[in-house]
Design an enzyme around this catalytic site. Sequence first.
Site, mmCIF file in Angstrom:
data_model
loop_
_atom_site.group_PDB
_atom_site.id
_atom_site.type_symbol
_atom_site.label_atom_id
_atom_site.label_comp_id
_atom_site.label_asym_id
_atom_site.label_seq_id
_atom_site.Cartn_x
_atom_site.Cartn_y
_atom_site.Cartn_z
ATOM 1 N N CYS A 127 23.914 32.056 -47.978
ATOM 2 C CA CYS A 127 23.336 32.101 -49.316
ATOM 3 C C CYS A 127 24.454 31.988 -50.363
ATOM 4 O O CYS A 127 25.446 32.705 -50.286
ATOM 5 C CB CYS A 127 22.578 33.417 -49.439
ATOM 6 S SG CYS A 127 22.563 34.127 -51.060
ATOM 7 N N GLU A 128 24.286 31.071 -51.286
ATOM 8 C CA GLU A 128 25.361 30.845 -52.258
ATOM 9 C C GLU A 128 25.411 31.939 -53.327
ATOM 10 O O GLU A 128 26.347 31.982 -54.115
ATOM 11 C CB GLU A 128 25.223 29.462 -52.906
ATOM 12 C CG GLU A 128 24.047 29.307 -53.847
ATOM 13 C CD GLU A 128 23.930 27.889 -54.382
ATOM 14 O OE1 GLU A 128 24.452 26.959 -53.746
ATOM 15 O OE2 GLU A 128 23.302 27.724 -55.446
ATOM 16 N N HIS A 129 24.415 32.784 -53.365
ATOM 17 C CA HIS A 129 24.424 33.865 -54.355
ATOM 18 C C HIS A 129 25.143 35.108 -53.854
ATOM 19 O O HIS A 129 25.660 35.880 -54.654
ATOM 20 C CB HIS A 129 22.985 34.227 -54.750
ATOM 21 C CG HIS A 129 22.237 33.087 -55.349
ATOM 22 N ND1 HIS A 129 20.928 32.790 -55.019
ATOM 23 C CD2 HIS A 129 22.626 32.146 -56.235
ATOM 24 C CE1 HIS A 129 20.552 31.716 -55.685
ATOM 25 N NE2 HIS A 129 21.558 31.298 -56.417
ATOM 26 N N HIS A 130 25.138 35.323 -52.535
ATOM 27 C CA HIS A 130 25.751 36.534 -51.986
ATOM 28 C C HIS A 130 26.799 36.244 -50.908
ATOM 29 O O HIS A 130 27.487 37.148 -50.471
ATOM 30 C CB HIS A 130 24.677 37.441 -51.373
ATOM 31 C CG HIS A 130 23.652 37.913 -52.359
ATOM 32 N ND1 HIS A 130 22.474 37.229 -52.588
ATOM 33 C CD2 HIS A 130 23.644 38.983 -53.188
ATOM 34 C CE1 HIS A 130 21.782 37.880 -53.515
ATOM 35 N NE2 HIS A 130 22.467 38.931 -53.896
ATOM 36 N N GLN A 168 17.797 28.016 -49.998
ATOM 37 C CA GLN A 168 16.904 27.409 -49.007
ATOM 38 C C GLN A 168 16.127 26.222 -49.582
ATOM 39 O O GLN A 168 15.897 25.221 -48.905
ATOM 40 C CB GLN A 168 15.950 28.479 -48.458
ATOM 41 C CG GLN A 168 15.169 27.997 -47.246
ATOM 42 C CD GLN A 168 14.325 29.093 -46.632
ATOM 43 O OE1 GLN A 168 14.695 30.258 -46.671
ATOM 44 N NE2 GLN A 168 13.187 28.717 -46.067
ATOM 45 N N HIS A 196 16.768 36.009 -44.602
ATOM 46 C CA HIS A 196 17.950 36.096 -45.469
ATOM 47 C C HIS A 196 18.565 37.488 -45.352
ATOM 48 O O HIS A 196 17.907 38.478 -45.647
ATOM 49 C CB HIS A 196 17.546 35.837 -46.926
ATOM 50 C CG HIS A 196 17.127 34.430 -47.196
ATOM 51 N ND1 HIS A 196 17.793 33.611 -48.086
ATOM 52 C CD2 HIS A 196 16.126 33.684 -46.675
ATOM 53 C CE1 HIS A 196 17.199 32.424 -48.112
ATOM 54 N NE2 HIS A 196 16.189 32.441 -47.278
ATOM 55 N N CYS A 198 20.679 38.682 -47.243
ATOM 56 C CA CYS A 198 20.811 39.299 -48.569
ATOM 57 C C CYS A 198 19.526 40.012 -48.971
ATOM 58 O O CYS A 198 19.524 40.814 -49.903
ATOM 59 C CB CYS A 198 21.239 38.279 -49.631
ATOM 60 S SG CYS A 198 20.138 36.877 -49.805
HETATM 61 ZN ZN LIG Z 1 21.344 35.848 -51.390
#
Ligand SMILES: [Zn+2]
Length: 237
Positions: A127-130, A168, A196, A198
Amino acid sequence: MKQKETLSTTPLKEQHIDLSNLLIEEMGDEHKASSVETPLRADAFDKTDEEKIAAIAPHFKAIMEILGMDLRDDSLKGTPLRVAKMYVKELFQGLNPANMPSMTLFENKFQYNEMLVEKNINFYTNCEHHFVPFFGKAHVAYISSGKVIGLSKLNRLVEYFSKRPQVQERLTMQIGKALQTVLQTQDVAVMMDAKHLCVSSRGVKDDSSNTITSFFGGKFQEEKRKMEFFKYVDINE
Ligand SMILES: [Zn+2]
């Protein structure tokens, strides 16, 4: 770049598609115009892999030290370089179009004109956010427009786009659009069913939820085809 095989090495009439060129041409320079494209800087590949690894390691070391870890410990001292290598050579190697798998097309000699479904393709991405993993199954399908592709290439394509920091939704679209380009047809479907970390290992700590995304092009937008695809995929399995 990968070496191209010559067309004469095999009796089958083959066609090699250089996907990296096709995709780049199609997307053009207007990076911001397309939400499908991974946001990359213009200088993304100025550094070699080795230069990137050497540059990332001290930064990761700094993060560990700021967290209070003693990097003199035997167990920890190799971690910064190990993580840097893993990022560049494994987890995020799909950022570089040079690592795109070669795609070989064949004539559809059997005149098989129904949908082909490749289901339960395992994928692991981050995941590019976490920067923690999300993973699950990808299901892809297409209806041949006269060309067919080796089945393992479908897995390779899923793997290639998974090896990037991802969301995703974008991952699903990148696979779908790449397949449309390679197979020279709009009639492509992709469904991804993922967990996920995250969501499950932090934050709301929801262990039971899955995230499902889909891409339906061409004939797959017809309800009948969609239902057929769902039936084959049967994601409750
Ligand atoms: Zn994430």
